[in-house]
Design a protein around this motif. Structure first.
Motif, mmCIF file in Angstrom:
data_model
loop_
_atom_site.group_PDB
_atom_site.id
_atom_site.type_symbol
_atom_site.label_atom_id
_atom_site.label_comp_id
_atom_site.label_asym_id
_atom_site.label_seq_id
_atom_site.Cartn_x
_atom_site.Cartn_y
_atom_site.Cartn_z
ATOM 1 N N VAL A 1 -17.084 0.840 6.464
ATOM 2 C CA VAL A 1 -16.883 -0.524 5.953
ATOM 3 C C VAL A 1 -16.383 -1.434 7.079
ATOM 4 O O VAL A 1 -16.859 -2.558 7.241
ATOM 5 N N ALA A 2 -15.447 -0.935 7.884
ATOM 6 C CA ALA A 2 -14.939 -1.727 9.006
ATOM 7 C C ALA A 2 -16.053 -2.034 9.995
ATOM 8 O O ALA A 2 -16.154 -3.148 10.512
ATOM 9 N N ALA A 3 -16.916 -1.046 10.260
ATOM 10 C CA ALA A 3 -18.043 -1.261 11.177
ATOM 11 C C ALA A 3 -19.012 -2.283 10.602
ATOM 12 O O ALA A 3 -19.539 -3.130 11.323
ATOM 13 N N ALA A 4 -19.266 -2.232 9.295
ATOM 14 C CA ALA A 4 -20.178 -3.196 8.665
ATOM 15 C C ALA A 4 -19.606 -4.608 8.700
ATOM 16 O O ALA A 4 -20.355 -5.577 8.865
ATOM 17 N N VAL A 5 -18.298 -4.740 8.574
ATOM 18 C CA VAL A 5 -17.670 -6.066 8.629
ATOM 19 C C VAL A 5 -17.863 -6.685 10.020
ATOM 20 O O VAL A 5 -17.991 -7.899 10.145
ATOM 21 N N GLY B 1 -16.588 -11.117 13.785
ATOM 22 C CA GLY B 1 -16.140 -9.810 13.290
ATOM 23 C C GLY B 1 -15.912 -8.826 14.426
ATOM 24 O O GLY B 1 -14.960 -8.038 14.408
ATOM 25 N N GLY B 2 -16.779 -8.881 15.433
ATOM 26 C CA GLY B 2 -16.610 -8.015 16.596
ATOM 27 C C GLY B 2 -15.328 -8.318 17.345
ATOM 28 O O GLY B 2 -14.596 -7.415 17.743
ATOM 29 N N ILE B 3 -15.039 -9.595 17.531
ATOM 30 C CA ILE B 3 -13.812 -10.000 18.227
ATOM 31 C C ILE B 3 -12.584 -9.531 17.452
ATOM 32 O O ILE B 3 -11.647 -8.978 18.029
ATOM 33 N N GLU C 1 -8.505 -2.885 15.999
ATOM 34 C CA GLU C 1 -8.751 -1.438 15.911
ATOM 35 C C GLU C 1 -8.105 -0.692 17.087
ATOM 36 O O GLU C 1 -8.278 -1.071 18.239
ATOM 37 N N LYS C 2 -7.382 0.357 16.769
ATOM 38 C CA LYS C 2 -6.691 1.151 17.784
ATOM 39 C C LYS C 2 -7.173 2.596 17.844
ATOM 40 O O LYS C 2 -6.951 3.277 18.831
ATOM 41 N N ALA D 1 -18.067 -2.883 16.883
ATOM 42 C CA ALA D 1 -17.488 -4.196 17.191
ATOM 43 C C ALA D 1 -18.014 -4.703 18.535
ATOM 44 O O ALA D 1 -18.405 -5.867 18.661
ATOM 45 N N MET D 2 -18.041 -3.824 19.530
ATOM 46 C CA MET D 2 -18.533 -4.209 20.858
ATOM 47 C C MET D 2 -20.025 -4.528 20.820
ATOM 48 O O MET D 2 -20.476 -5.508 21.417
ATOM 49 N N GLN D 3 -20.793 -3.720 20.104
ATOM 50 C CA GLN D 3 -22.233 -3.960 20.005
ATOM 51 C C GLN D 3 -22.514 -5.282 19.285
ATOM 52 O O GLN D 3 -23.404 -6.036 19.682
#
Length: 112
Positions: free
Chosen positions: A14-18, A26-28, A34-35, A44-46
């Motif tokens: 879900v976090a990756a989809a957001v 959302g990536g920023i 995220e840690k 997020a980077m992609q």
């Protein structure tokens, strides 16, 4: 549904989809928050790289006379396709890599 949780408290998928649901922003946000989850950090980077490049190309197309609007329309269709594809794969918990953005995102994660 992913049994793993990111450091934000959301399931990994879900976090990756957001990250993709809110392109670029959302990536920023997830790169800052995220840690723990490499899966979420990768997506997020992609998202940041892919949609950042699409935004830059869209702006540049605005300066091209005659063909600019056609290029902008094609870029918008491309962005929609990438957006849907990446939301689908990230919700499925897959490490789907876009051709050039995925490799760049993966290489950047090695430095984090």
């Amino acid at each position: 549904m992913s049994p793993f949780r990111s450091s934000t408290g959301l399931p990994d998928n879900v976090a990756a989809a957001v990250c993709y649901f809110f392109p670029f922003i959302g990536g920023i946000i997830f790169l800052a928050l995220e840690k723990r989850s490499r899966f979420v950090l990768f997506h997020a980077m992609q998202s940041l790289i892919a949609f950042g490049a699409l935004i830059v190309m869209h702006v540049i197309s605005g300066f091209i006379p005659l063909l600019g609007p056609l290029i902008a329309a094609l870029l918008s269709l491309c962005a929609l396709a990438v957006w849907l594809l990446m939301i689908y794969h990230s919700l499925g918990g897959r490490w789907f890599k876009l051709p050039w953005a995925g490799d760049l995102a993966e290489s950047q994660l090695r430095h984090l």
